[in-house]
Design an enzyme around this catalytic site. Structure first.
Site, PDB file in Angstrom:
ATOM      1  CG  ASP A   1      -1.965   0.984   1.298  1.00  0.00           C
ATOM      2  OD1 ASP A   1      -2.402   1.423   0.211  1.00  0.00           O
ATOM      3  OD2 ASP A   1      -2.396   1.361   2.410  1.00  0.00           O
ATOM      4  CG  HIS A   2      -0.388   4.877   0.100  1.00  0.00           C
ATOM      5  ND1 HIS A   2      -0.787   5.848  -0.786  1.00  0.00           N
ATOM      6  CD2 HIS A   2      -1.499   4.510   0.779  1.00  0.00           C
ATOM      7  CE1 HIS A   2      -2.080   6.072  -0.644  1.00  0.00           C
ATOM      8  NE2 HIS A   2      -2.541   5.262   0.300  1.00  0.00           N
TER       9      HIS A   2
ATOM     10  CG  ASP B   1       0.942   7.546  -3.659  1.00  0.00           C
ATOM     11  OD1 ASP B   1       0.799   8.371  -4.590  1.00  0.00           O
ATOM     12  OD2 ASP B   1       0.439   7.709  -2.537  1.00  0.00           O
TER      13      ASP B   1
ATOM     14  CD  GLU C   1      -3.157   8.267  -4.652  1.00  0.00           C
ATOM     15  OE1 GLU C   1      -2.980   7.217  -4.002  1.00  0.00           O
ATOM     16  OE2 GLU C   1      -3.391   9.373  -4.133  1.00  0.00           O
TER      17      GLU C   1
ATOM     18  CG  HIS D   1      -5.576   8.083   3.269  1.00  0.00           C
ATOM     19  ND1 HIS D   1      -5.031   8.767   2.214  1.00  0.00           N
ATOM     20  CD2 HIS D   1      -5.597   6.780   2.893  1.00  0.00           C
ATOM     21  CE1 HIS D   1      -4.720   7.926   1.253  1.00  0.00           C
ATOM     22  NE2 HIS D   1      -5.050   6.707   1.629  1.00  0.00           N
TER      23      HIS D   1
ATOM     24  CG  HIS E   1      -6.076   4.715  -1.912  1.00  0.00           C
ATOM     25  ND1 HIS E   1      -4.979   4.339  -1.184  1.00  0.00           N
ATOM     26  CD2 HIS E   1      -5.979   4.095  -3.109  1.00  0.00           C
ATOM     27  CE1 HIS E   1      -4.234   3.523  -1.914  1.00  0.00           C
ATOM     28  NE2 HIS E   1      -4.812   3.362  -3.094  1.00  0.00           N
TER      29      HIS E   1
ATOM     30  CB  ALA F   1     -12.991   3.498   0.641  1.00  0.00           C
TER      31      ALA F   1
ATOM     32  CB  ILE G   1     -11.230  -1.089   4.728  1.00  0.00           C
ATOM     33  CG1 ILE G   1     -12.228  -1.286   3.582  1.00  0.00           C
ATOM     34  CG2 ILE G   1     -11.916  -0.789   6.066  1.00  0.00           C
ATOM     35  CD1 ILE G   1     -13.214  -0.193   3.398  1.00  0.00           C
ATOM     36  CG  ASP G   2      -5.428   1.210   7.972  1.00  0.00           C
ATOM     37  OD1 ASP G   2      -5.665   0.446   8.922  1.00  0.00           O
ATOM     38  OD2 ASP G   2      -4.332   1.783   7.837  1.00  0.00           O
TER      39      ASP G   2
HETATM   40  O1  G3H Z   1      -3.220   5.073   3.521  1.00  0.00           O
HETATM   41  C1  G3H Z   1      -2.712   4.854   4.586  1.00  0.00           C
HETATM   42  C2  G3H Z   1      -3.051   3.595   5.309  1.00  0.00           C
HETATM   43  O2  G3H Z   1      -4.144   3.816   6.174  1.00  0.00           O
HETATM   44  C3  G3H Z   1      -1.850   3.057   6.016  1.00  0.00           C
HETATM   45  O3  G3H Z   1      -1.550   3.837   7.119  1.00  0.00           O
HETATM   46  O4  G3H Z   1       0.865   4.367   6.848  1.00  0.00           O
HETATM   47  O5  G3H Z   1      -0.247   4.472   9.088  1.00  0.00           O
HETATM   48  O6  G3H Z   1       0.185   2.268   8.001  1.00  0.00           O
HETATM   49  P1  G3H Z   1      -0.086   3.739   7.795  1.00  0.00           P
HETATM   50  P1  13P Z   2      -9.095   4.765   5.297  1.00  0.00           P
HETATM   51  O1  13P Z   2      -8.265   5.665   6.126  1.00  0.00           O
HETATM   52  O2  13P Z   2     -10.357   5.454   4.856  1.00  0.00           O
HETATM   53  O3  13P Z   2      -9.377   3.455   5.936  1.00  0.00           O
HETATM   54  O4  13P Z   2      -8.271   4.458   3.945  1.00  0.00           O
HETATM   55  C1  13P Z   2      -7.246   3.498   3.935  1.00  0.00           C
HETATM   56  C2  13P Z   2      -6.423   3.550   2.696  1.00  0.00           C
HETATM   57  O5  13P Z   2      -6.731   4.180   1.717  1.00  0.00           O
HETATM   58  C3  13P Z   2      -5.179   2.746   2.708  1.00  0.00           C
HETATM   59  O6  13P Z   2      -4.422   2.969   1.558  1.00  0.00           O
HETATM   60 ZN    ZN Z   3      -4.517   4.919   0.738  1.00  0.00          ZN
END
Ligand code: G3H
Ligand code: 13P
Ligand code: ZN
Length: 316
Positions: free
Chosen positions: A85-86, A107, A137, A183, A219, A221, A263-264
């Protein structure tokens, strides 16, 4: 060692677009989150994307995460993709591709268009040679992405014609777009609004240039369910004014060209609420299993519900 292999996101997205549903991509940082997501997927018969951010790699160590996912493959039957992710640069993408991920995100959205294209293409060339899919992205989401803080005023929605050119020139397999999501737990100050007209225009322009049903990604979401926030706040948290993407909007997006929904935040809220509750209700307990267990169950309930909203339940 597991006989079962990770699935590529390409294969998942083809089925999702044809079936008009979206694959949930759930962020994983530890064993409990991973177990909750995988067990939910198994029980609802859903395909899943497990995704790890740079922060997750730093926190848990990539090797631990990959081994946990191997354990998930061994103990489940549903299709699983492992995604970065990212990814912020070529190096992190390479480390994940070489480390066994089946998909990576590069990204480059913070760069000007030409630089984003060049960086994305570099990752695509390396990834495709190893059978790994690439998400890119274009456009900027308001909010916080890893270490990069994108303020609402700097947020730029994705331009449909630029998206078409970007996808054609980079050869990326999916594209994250900015249509109003962000986010974290504070997505809208007023009413929730997404630019679905723009989503349709992007989809049309990109499909025309590639000549097939192209997967778009949303993202930011999370729905930030009021009951989860209330549970956190009831047990001592301080999360005022939070707001997420309404579930009807996610269901609509999943039927209109969005094949992956990230979803995070919702996982974090479910986990934190249950841990807080346990701490308040059982102050004498100090066995981590007695609070991480209920937290895992809370995440599981959330994810099972999510799988119904996104339409993946029964699709494995
Ligand atoms: O887009 C970000 C995700 O929610 C991941 O968050 O970089 O704190 O692990 P993080
Ligand atoms: P949320 O913060 O809305 O859960 O998004 C997570 C996300 O986009 C991770 O890449
Ligand atoms: Zn994201």
């Amino acid at each position: 060692m597991s006989e079962r292999k990770l699935v590529s996101t390409k294969e998942m997205f083809e089925k999702a677009l044809a079936g008009k549903y979206a694959i949930g991509a759930y962020n994983v940082n530890n064993m409990e989150l991973l177990q909750a997501i995988v067990e939910s997927a198994e029980e609802t018969k859903s395909p899943i994307i497990l995704q790890c951010s740079a922060g997750a790699r730093k926190y848990a160590n990539q090797t631990y995460l990959v081994k946990l996912v191997e354990a998930a493959l061994e103990t489940s039957t549903i299709p699983i993709a492992l995604h970065l992710d990212h990814g912020e640069d070529f190096e992190i993408c390479k480390l994940c591709i070489d480390g066994g991920f089946s998909s990576v995100m590069i990204d480059g959205s913070r760069f000007p268009l030409e630089e984003n294209i060049a960086l994305t293409k570099q990752v695509v060339d390396y990834a495709h040679a190893k059978g790994v899919s690439v998400e890119a992205e274009l456009g900027k989401l308001a909010g916080i992405e890893d270490d990069v803080n994108v303020h609402a005023k700097d947020s730029t929605f994705t331009d449909p014609q630029e998206a078409a050119r970007f996808v054609k020139e980079t050869g990326c397999d999916s594209l994250a777009i900015a249509i109003g999501t962000s986010h974290g737990a504070f997505k809208f100050s007023g009413e929730a609004r997404l630019d679905f007209k723009r989503l349709a225009e992007i989809k049309k322009a990109v499909d025309a240039v590639v000549g097939y049903d192209f997967p778009l990604v949303l993202h930011g979401a999370s729905s930030v369910p009021a009951d989860l926030v209330a549970e956190c706040n009831k047990y001592g948290a301080d999360i005022p004014g939070s707001k997420g993407v309404p579930e009807e909007m996610l269901a609509f997006a999943s039927k209109n060209g969005v094949a992956k929904i990230n979803i995070d935040t919702d996982l974090r809220l479910a986990l934190t609420g249950a841990i807080r509750k346990s701490f308040v209700e059982k102050p004498a307990n100090f066995d981590p299993r007695n609070y991480l267990g209920p937290a895992r169950t809370a995440v599981k309930e959330l994810v099972k519900h999510k799988m119904k909203v996104l339409g993946t339940a029964g699709k494995a």
